[in-house]
Scaffold this active site. Structure first.
Site, PDB file in Angstrom:
ATOM      1  N   LYS B  48       0.862   9.546  10.094  1.00 33.03           N
ATOM      2  CA  LYS B  48      -0.403   9.228   9.455  1.00 33.03           C
ATOM      3  C   LYS B  48      -1.314  10.453   9.597  1.00 33.03           C
ATOM      4  CE  LYS B  48      -3.947   7.073   7.802  1.00 33.03           C
ATOM      5  NZ  LYS B  48      -3.979   6.914   6.330  1.00 33.03           N
ATOM      6  N   SER B  73      -7.685   2.418  -0.138  1.00 29.21           N
ATOM      7  CA  SER B  73      -8.871   3.114   0.336  1.00 29.21           C
ATOM      8  C   SER B  73      -8.932   2.925   1.848  1.00 29.21           C
ATOM      9  CB  SER B  73     -10.116   2.532  -0.346  1.00 29.21           C
ATOM     10  OG  SER B  73     -11.264   3.208   0.112  1.00 29.21           O
ATOM     11  N   ASN B 130      -3.094  18.305   4.652  1.00 34.73           N
ATOM     12  CA  ASN B 130      -3.535  17.426   3.581  1.00 34.73           C
ATOM     13  C   ASN B 130      -4.838  17.960   2.995  1.00 34.73           C
ATOM     14  OD1 ASN B 130      -4.280  15.295   1.970  1.00 34.73           O
ATOM     15  ND2 ASN B 130      -4.424  13.789   3.611  1.00 34.73           N
ATOM     16  N   CYS B 133      -6.806  14.224   0.323  1.00 29.26           N
ATOM     17  CA  CYS B 133      -7.117  12.809   0.556  1.00 29.26           C
ATOM     18  C   CYS B 133      -8.313  12.386  -0.285  1.00 29.26           C
ATOM     19  CB  CYS B 133      -7.410  12.514   2.018  1.00 29.26           C
ATOM     20  SG  CYS B 133      -7.708  10.744   2.255  1.00 29.26           S
ATOM     21  N   ILE B 194       3.208  14.407  -4.780  1.00 29.62           N
ATOM     22  CA  ILE B 194       1.771  14.342  -4.943  1.00 29.62           C
ATOM     23  C   ILE B 194       1.140  13.381  -3.933  1.00 29.62           C
ATOM     24  CG2 ILE B 194       1.830  14.812  -7.425  1.00 29.62           C
ATOM     25  CD1 ILE B 194       1.480  11.806  -7.957  1.00 29.62           C
ATOM     26  N   GLY B 246       5.856  10.280  -4.661  1.00 28.66           N
ATOM     27  CA  GLY B 246       5.107   9.633  -5.732  1.00 28.66           C
ATOM     28  C   GLY B 246       6.009   8.613  -6.398  1.00 28.66           C
TER      29      GLY B 246
HETATM   30  C1  LIG Z   1      -1.724   3.196   2.411  1.00 29.94           C
HETATM   31  C2  LIG Z   1      -1.523   4.657   2.189  1.00 29.94           C
HETATM   32  C3  LIG Z   1      -2.027   5.571   3.122  1.00 29.94           C
HETATM   33  C4  LIG Z   1      -1.843   6.952   2.927  1.00 29.94           C
HETATM   34  N1  LIG Z   1      -2.327   7.824   3.862  1.00 29.94           N
HETATM   35  C5  LIG Z   1      -2.110   9.170   3.709  1.00 29.94           C
HETATM   36  C6  LIG Z   1      -2.533  10.096   4.703  1.00 29.94           C
HETATM   37  O1  LIG Z   1      -3.074   9.731   5.750  1.00 29.94           O
HETATM   38  N2  LIG Z   1      -2.309  11.429   4.489  1.00 29.94           N
HETATM   39  C7  LIG Z   1      -1.670  11.882   3.352  1.00 29.94           C
HETATM   40  O2  LIG Z   1      -1.473  13.081   3.200  1.00 29.94           O
HETATM   41  N3  LIG Z   1      -1.247  11.005   2.414  1.00 29.94           N
HETATM   42  C8  LIG Z   1      -1.449   9.674   2.560  1.00 29.94           C
HETATM   43  N4  LIG Z   1      -0.994   8.795   1.595  1.00 29.94           N
HETATM   44  C9  LIG Z   1      -0.309   9.324   0.396  1.00 29.94           C
HETATM   45  C10 LIG Z   1       1.204   9.233   0.526  1.00 29.94           C
HETATM   46  O3  LIG Z   1       1.671  10.013   1.609  1.00 29.94           O
HETATM   47  C11 LIG Z   1       1.907   9.672  -0.771  1.00 29.94           C
HETATM   48  O4  LIG Z   1       1.566  11.022  -1.017  1.00 29.94           O
HETATM   49  C12 LIG Z   1       1.497   8.874  -1.980  1.00 29.94           C
HETATM   50  O5  LIG Z   1       1.325   7.512  -1.629  1.00 29.94           O
HETATM   51  C13 LIG Z   1       2.503   8.953  -3.132  1.00 29.94           C
HETATM   52  O6  LIG Z   1       3.775   8.463  -2.761  1.00 29.94           O
HETATM   53  P1  LIG Z   1       4.260   6.938  -3.014  1.00 29.94           P
HETATM   54  O7  LIG Z   1       3.922   6.607  -4.433  1.00 29.94           O
HETATM   55  O8  LIG Z   1       5.712   6.942  -2.735  1.00 29.94           O
HETATM   56  O9  LIG Z   1       3.497   6.088  -2.053  1.00 29.94           O
HETATM   57  C14 LIG Z   1      -1.158   7.411   1.775  1.00 29.94           C
HETATM   58  C15 LIG Z   1      -0.657   6.488   0.854  1.00 29.94           C
HETATM   59  C16 LIG Z   1      -0.822   5.127   1.044  1.00 29.94           C
HETATM   60  C17 LIG Z   1      -0.260   4.172   0.040  1.00 29.94           C
END
Ligand SMILES: Cc1cc2nc3c(=O)[nH]c(=O)nc-3n(C[C@H](O)[C@H](O)[C@H](O)COP(=O)(O)O)c2cc1C
Ligand SMILES: Cc1cc2nc3c(=O)[nH]c(=O)nc-3n(C[C@H](O)[C@H](O)[C@H](O)COP(=O)(O)OP(=O)(O)OC[C@H]3O[C@@H](n4cnc5c(N)ncnc54)[C@H](O)[C@@H]3O)c2cc1C
Ligand code: FES
Lengths: 267, 311
Positions: B48, B73, B130, B133, B194, B246
């Site tokens: 995280k 969010s 990151n 965000c 992404i 993504g």
């Molecule tokens: C609930 C949630 C929390 C996330 N928290 C972070 C984070 O703390 N740092 C980060 O770089 N990306 C965060 N992401 C983004 C994911 O790492 C990922 O880049 C993004 O969700 C796209 O991939 P996915 O469609 O497979 O989920 C978060 C995504 C979700 C859904």
């Protein structure tokens, strides 16, 4: 807390018990064995990405003999609509048991359990579990609230356990006309010695808020089961937060869904 | 079938037994999903997002379902670097799979301090920076939307650490290639993309946005085509390896991203739907490569094949 399991559970039964309210019986012995009242299942309602997320549904009944588990759910949207169309014999992808359930009362305690609407579902298993432990009939009272008589469920089940059950409906079509929290007020007025009481509640947020206020006013410990939108259901995404009375937030899926009333801020 | 086939990859010195990672913020600090399988089977685990000081995150609601996707969010709720090292690192450091720390700052100095602090950890495999965000007031996305700031952040982190650096890019930009090149020239060893796409939802009953911060981050299968296009573009612009994410839900999705140019992929939102998704993707990919009688390296970027007709 026990380790959750992913299971393709067989549906034994899935039938409408009141308008838009269904009871589904599932065979998942490895989950049943570990489940505690107040814990929930995270259910995948579709095999496709629509709807994408699982749906949290409380464990409402456990049959230790058959290893079957009952859930009771209201059809409110896409996920629960798909769930109610599933037929016995087919399978459903569930994760459970999840979350922290209701802590069972000590032997010398008197329990007052309040359930509102679909929130009555987890109350059934809780009442059964407490009734098994406490042979004394007066040690549990269940107060139920429904909008109207037609939507009521669970009453016969509770009565079959020998649990004292009092019902309220908003429109007065069954039992007392009013809210289950009115019944709680009355109950507490009638009982002088409330020092050994413990309150359990599940239902809409405004009901839980009211229970918290009543219990707080009388210094009675109260355990409330909360709802919040969930993604993972297991504590990984931090998506299901509720405001803590301390600093920050708590996770409904992992720290709850059952919280001691003083732990959480419901306003 | 020979499912013991070698699908290992080395990305900027991060040696992974397979190219399947889990995406930041969808896997906590690894504890939850350990209930479902041996997480040492993963190619790598990304934590995280970590900030210098603890963050409580945003008020509820934090998630909202959308067609084939979800908005979040969360607002980077995390214990802060110090608590992370005290509470989470002891169990993470015992894992055999490489651990990558995702870091986030309000300022360039924040990023630098976190990077220095984390560099003291033995066995930490890399930092994922990151700059994308969308759910916080300061920093985050703003750094990832401007090539100059993106360059500054990565350069500062580069000066602060010898660990491999992965720059995590935002899709919420007009020219992803420009940002990618900026981070590469600042010293990023790899690029991941992404992060979530900015989106929103409105409550039609009370006429208000669902989220307190109005906008939230979209993820899940719905974003996959956009992510794929951006990975494609970045592959044509930089020479550092790409980690793609993504909407990856199946091994077929993973294969598409690898063909578009990814050396590794991360599974995010799909974990929530199927906790075993990463494991199933690893198995599926092995079988796929086996049937094609190709190794992973041959596959990476091979869909470009000389046909460079983008727009
Ligand atoms: C609930 C949630 C929390 C996330 N928290 C972070 C984070 O703390 N740092 C980060 O770089 N990306 C965060 N992401 C983004 C994911 O790492 C990922 O880049 C993004 O969700 C796209 O991939 P996915 O469609 O497979 O989920 C978060 C995504 C979700 C859904
Ligand atoms: C711990 C817990 C236990 C629950 N137990 C039961 C139960 O035993 N019986 C029952 O009928 N319902 C229960 N609910 C509520 C149930 O999860 C929702 O009614 C259900 O998710 C609605 O899904 P849908 O697709 O039919 O509706 P939609 O309106 O299409 O759902 C859209 C989205 O909103 C979420 N959502 C909608 N309503 C709620 C809600 N009240 N709480 C949390 N998320 C919601 C859904 O999960 C989904 O992500 C429980 C909720 C929680 C958190
Ligand atoms: S739903 Fe993911 S942390 Fe509770």
């Amino acid at each position: 807390m026990s380790t959750p399991i992913v299971s393709l559970a067989e549906i034994i039964q899935n039938s409408e018990i009141a308008p838009d309210i269904y009871r589904m019986e599932l065979q998942a012995p490895e989950i049943t064995q570990k489940a505690n009242p107040g814990q929930f299942l995270h259910i995948r309602c579709s095999d496709t990405v629509s709807p994408l997320l699982r749906r949290p549904i409380s464990i409402a009944q456990i049959n230790e003999k058959t290893g079957n588990m009952g859930i009771i759910y209201r059809v409110v949207g896409e996920g629960t609509q798909l769930l109610c169309q599933k037929s016995p014999g087919s399978r459903v992808d569930i994760i459970g048991p999840l979350g922290r359930g209701f802590p069972l009362p000590d032997k010398d305690k008197t329990s007052v359990i309040i359930g509102g609407g679909i929130g009555v579902a987890p109350i059934l298993y809780l009442a059964e579990k407490i009734a098994q432990q406490h042979k004394n009939d007066n040690s549990i009272t269940v107060l139920l609230g429904f909008v109207t008589k037609q939507e009521a469920f669970g009453i016969e089940f509770l009565e079959s356990l020998g649990v004292k059950t009092i019902v309220a409906t908003d429109d007065g079509t069954l039992g007392y006309k009013g809210f289950p929290t009115d019944l709680l007020d009355k109950y507490l007025k009638m009982h002088q010695d409330i020092s050994r009481h413990v309150i359990y509640a599940c239902g809409p947020k405004h009901m839980l808020s009211r229970v918290k206020t009543i219990a707080g006013g009388k210094n009675i410990p109260a355990y409330l089961s909360l709802e919040e939108r969930m993604a993972c259901g297991i504590g990984a995404c931090l998506g299901c937060s509720v405001k803590s009375t301390q600093e920050g937030y708590k996770k409904v899926c992992k720290d709850g869904p059952v919280f001691e009333a003083g732990e959480i801020d419901l306003d | 079938m020979n499912i013991d086939m070698d699908i290992s990859v080395d990305i900027a010195g991060i040696v992974m037994k397979n190219p399947i990672m889990v995406a930041s913020g969808t896997f906590g600090f690894g504890r939850e999903y350990s209930d479902f399988y041996d997480i040492n089977k993963l190619g790598a685990l990304v934590t995280k997002g970590l900030t210098l000081l603890p963050k409580h995150g945003n008020p509820p609601p934090r998630t909202y379902e959308t067609p084939a996707g979800m908005l979040n969010s969360v607002g980077l709720e995390n214990p802060g670097v110090e608590k992370f090292i005290e509470k989470e690192w002891p169990h993470l450091s015992k894992l055999t799979t490489p651990i990558i720390a995702n870091i986030d700052g309000d300022t360039v100095e924040d990023y630098q301090k976190i990077a220095k602090w984390l560099s003291t950890l033995e066995n930490l495999a890399a930092l994922e920076v990151n700059i994308s965000c969308p759910n916080v007031e300061k920093g985050g996305l703003a750094f990832g939307q401007d090539p100059e700031s993106a360059f500054q952040v990565i350069k500062a982190v580069r000066e602060a650490t010898n660990l491999p650096i992965i720059a995590k890019l935002s899709p919420n930009v007009t020219h992803i290639q420009t940002i990618a090149k900026a981070t590469e020239s600042a010293g990023a060893d790899a690029i991941s993309l992404i992060n979530t796409l900015l989106g929103m939802a409105i409550d039609i009953h009370n006429h208000q946005p669902i989220f307190r911060r109005t906008f939230a981050g979209l993820s899940g299968p719905a974003v996959k085509p956009v992510a794929l296009r951006m990975v494609w573009e970045v592959y044509e612009a930089v020479s550092v390896p790409i980690i793609a994410m993504g909407g990856i839900t199946t091994w077929q999705d993973a294969a598409e991203f690898i063909l578009a140019g990814a050396s590794a992929v991360a599974v995010g939102t799909a974990n929530f739907i199927n906790p075993r998704a990463p494991i199933e993707i690893i198995e599926g990919l092995k079988t796929y490569l086996c049937l094609k009688e190709q190794n992973l390296q041959q596959l990476i970027g091979s869909a470009h094949g000389g046909r460079h007709l983008t727009y």
